[in-house]
Design an enzyme around this catalytic site. Structure first.
Site, mmCIF file in Angstrom:
data_model
loop_
_atom_site.group_PDB
_atom_site.id
_atom_site.type_symbol
_atom_site.label_atom_id
_atom_site.label_comp_id
_atom_site.label_asym_id
_atom_site.label_seq_id
_atom_site.Cartn_x
_atom_site.Cartn_y
_atom_site.Cartn_z
ATOM 1 N N SER A 6 0.831 -1.204 0.000
ATOM 2 C CA SER A 6 0.000 0.000 0.000
ATOM 3 C C SER A 6 0.863 1.250 0.000
ATOM 4 O O SER A 6 1.989 1.255 0.531
ATOM 5 C CB SER A 6 -0.850 -0.030 1.276
ATOM 6 O OG SER A 6 -1.450 1.215 1.516
ATOM 7 N N TYR A 44 -2.110 -0.060 10.388
ATOM 8 C CA TYR A 44 -2.336 -0.765 9.116
ATOM 9 C C TYR A 44 -1.098 -0.660 8.218
ATOM 10 O O TYR A 44 -0.593 -1.656 7.693
ATOM 11 C CB TYR A 44 -3.568 -0.186 8.411
ATOM 12 C CG TYR A 44 -3.680 -0.630 6.971
ATOM 13 C CD1 TYR A 44 -4.118 -1.915 6.653
ATOM 14 C CD2 TYR A 44 -3.324 0.220 5.921
ATOM 15 C CE1 TYR A 44 -4.194 -2.332 5.324
ATOM 16 C CE2 TYR A 44 -3.398 -0.187 4.598
ATOM 17 C CZ TYR A 44 -3.835 -1.466 4.304
ATOM 18 O OH TYR A 44 -3.901 -1.873 2.994
ATOM 19 N N LYS A 98 1.785 -3.540 6.665
ATOM 20 C CA LYS A 98 2.223 -3.704 5.267
ATOM 21 C C LYS A 98 3.748 -3.565 5.173
ATOM 22 O O LYS A 98 4.421 -4.335 4.490
ATOM 23 C CB LYS A 98 1.534 -2.668 4.367
ATOM 24 C CG LYS A 98 0.038 -2.880 4.228
ATOM 25 C CD LYS A 98 -0.266 -4.159 3.460
ATOM 26 C CE LYS A 98 -1.740 -4.451 3.387
ATOM 27 N NZ LYS A 98 -2.046 -5.755 2.781
#
Ligand code: NAD
Ligand code: WQD
Length: 344
Positions: free
Chosen positions: A126, A150, A154
């Site tokens: 991402s 989050y 990643k």
């Protein structure tokens, strides 16, 4: 290529579009998904699009025994790993769940793949891995520094994959850093249909345009951007899906870890997206100016030059295409209601 592809999260938004392309290209597709954020009818939808049905296993990517059963039965050549949790706000409230699924789940999967000698892996990363103060446009060399749990999951998985490939050069890995995927399949059969309240702009824009929700809340009209609203690099999910096929072709040619930004290279503001929506579908979505959303950046967009150079991939679809297809899916899927008919 007539290899078998294991696609985790393959009934989800992005994974389903990739499965549609793989099936249409004659590949065998095996999906593993726990359906926590997708619908059980996606395999049938994929069959009506491509004329071929994927094999579907309902299961959790953290379940090593289930993974071993699937991997030993199908011996996939490639694994495309989409399964994961993706809501930034929720990752702050429940970081353990995010580390458990996104990091723990990936490590469990990689262990099983290693055991069965499968070492071709495409990972859904991402743009949130980049540092918030990085200079635009973001290249793959821009400084990293995720600023929410989050994004850190990643980033952590990227590190794990780099270390794995450093220790065993037979791994071939693509780290694909997506920007803001929107839109839906041209058939209207696949799109973004989250199980809970949508967090992202496009589903909210559709719901506001349909009158199914109050006016769209524009989070921040005082950013130092062209019109004061936040700027993102929206790309059509079909373009994004094509990038995965190009990445697989790249892994055919080259060992090691390959990182690519997948975006258009052009930033669009929230107000510009609302205008594109009106131009595409003829509806002026009602909106109200609201305070900035905590944790949002003013602006970020990609340089997709490396993907164009090395993969021969370039996003082709316009903002109007994205809005038109998202709206068609919204109307067809009845997105104001979930698959059980319960109002959202
Ligand atoms: P999605 O939620 O539609 O798809 C993810 C799929 O994974 C869902 O079908 C869900 O049911 C499944 N899943 C979740 N937890 C699972 C588990 N423990 N075991 C098995 N299946 C599980 O999301 P998406 O938008 O298609 O995103 C796919 C991937 O791309 C995710 O890893 C996400 O973090 C990443 N990504 C998405 C975006 C975006 O804006 N949509 C941007 C960058 C990266
Ligand atoms: C886009 C713009 C909002 C909703 C997130 C993740 C990112 C990636 C994509 C997974 C922003 C504005 C939004 C609304 C608004 N996902 N907005 N009103 O935050 O750029 O990125 O999804 O990897 O990691 O962080 O996407 O669609 O939520 O917001 O004004 O009701 O729309 O402020 O400027 P975001 P988004």
């Amino acid at each position: 290529m007539s290899e078998c592809f294991l696609v985790t999260g393959g009934t989800g938004y992005i994974g389903s579009h990739v499965c549609a392309l793989l099936l249409a290209a004659g590949r065998d597709v095996v999906i593993l998904d726990d359906l926590s954020n997708s619908s059980a009818d996606v395999p049938e939808r994929l069959e009506s699009i491509s004329g071929r049905k994927p094999l579907f296993y309902c299961g959790d990517v953290r379940d090593a025994a289930r993974l071993a059963e699937i991997v030993s039965a199908h011996k996939p050549e490639y694994v495309l790993h989409f399964a994961g949790l993706k809501a930034v706000g929720e990752s702050g409230r429940n970081p353990l769940a995010y580390y458990d699924v996104n990091v723990g789940g990936t490590i469990t999967l990689l262990r099983v793949l290693q055991r069965y000698g499968i070492r071709r892996f495409v990972f859904s990363s991402s743009a949130t891995v980049y540092a918030p103060d990085a200079v635009m446009p973001l290249t793959e060399e821009s400084p990293l520094g995720p600023y929410n749990p989050y994004g850190r999951t990643k980033y952590t998985v990227e590190r794990v994959l780099l270390d794995l490939a450093a220790g065993d050069p037979s791994w071939r890995v693509a780290l694909l850093r997506y920007f803001n995927p929107v839109g839906a399949h041209a058939s209207g059969l696949l799109g973004e249909k989250p199980q809970g309240e949508p967090n992202n702009l496009m589903p909210r824009l559709c719901a506001a345009a349909a009158g199914a929700t109050p006016p769209l809340t524009v989070f921040g009209t005082d950013y130092p951007t062209r019109d004061g609203s936040g700027v993102r690099d929206y790309l059509h999910v079909t373009d994004l899906a094509l990038g995965h096929l190009r990445a697989v072709e790249r892994l055919e040619q080259a060992a090691g870890v390959h990182t690519y930004n997948l975006g258009t290279g052009t930033g669009l503001s929230v107000l510009e997206l609302i205008a594109a929506f009106q131009a595409a579908v003829g509806i002026a979505a009602p909106w109200t100016a609201c305070p900035r959303r905590a944790g949002d950046l003013a602006e970020y967009y990609s340089s997709p030059a490396k993907a164009e150079r090395e993969l021969g991939w370039k996003a082709e679809k316009t903002a109007e295409d994205m809005c038109r297809d998202a709206w068609a899916f919204y109307l067809k899927a009845g997105c104001a209601r979930n698959p059980d008919g319960e109002s959202k």
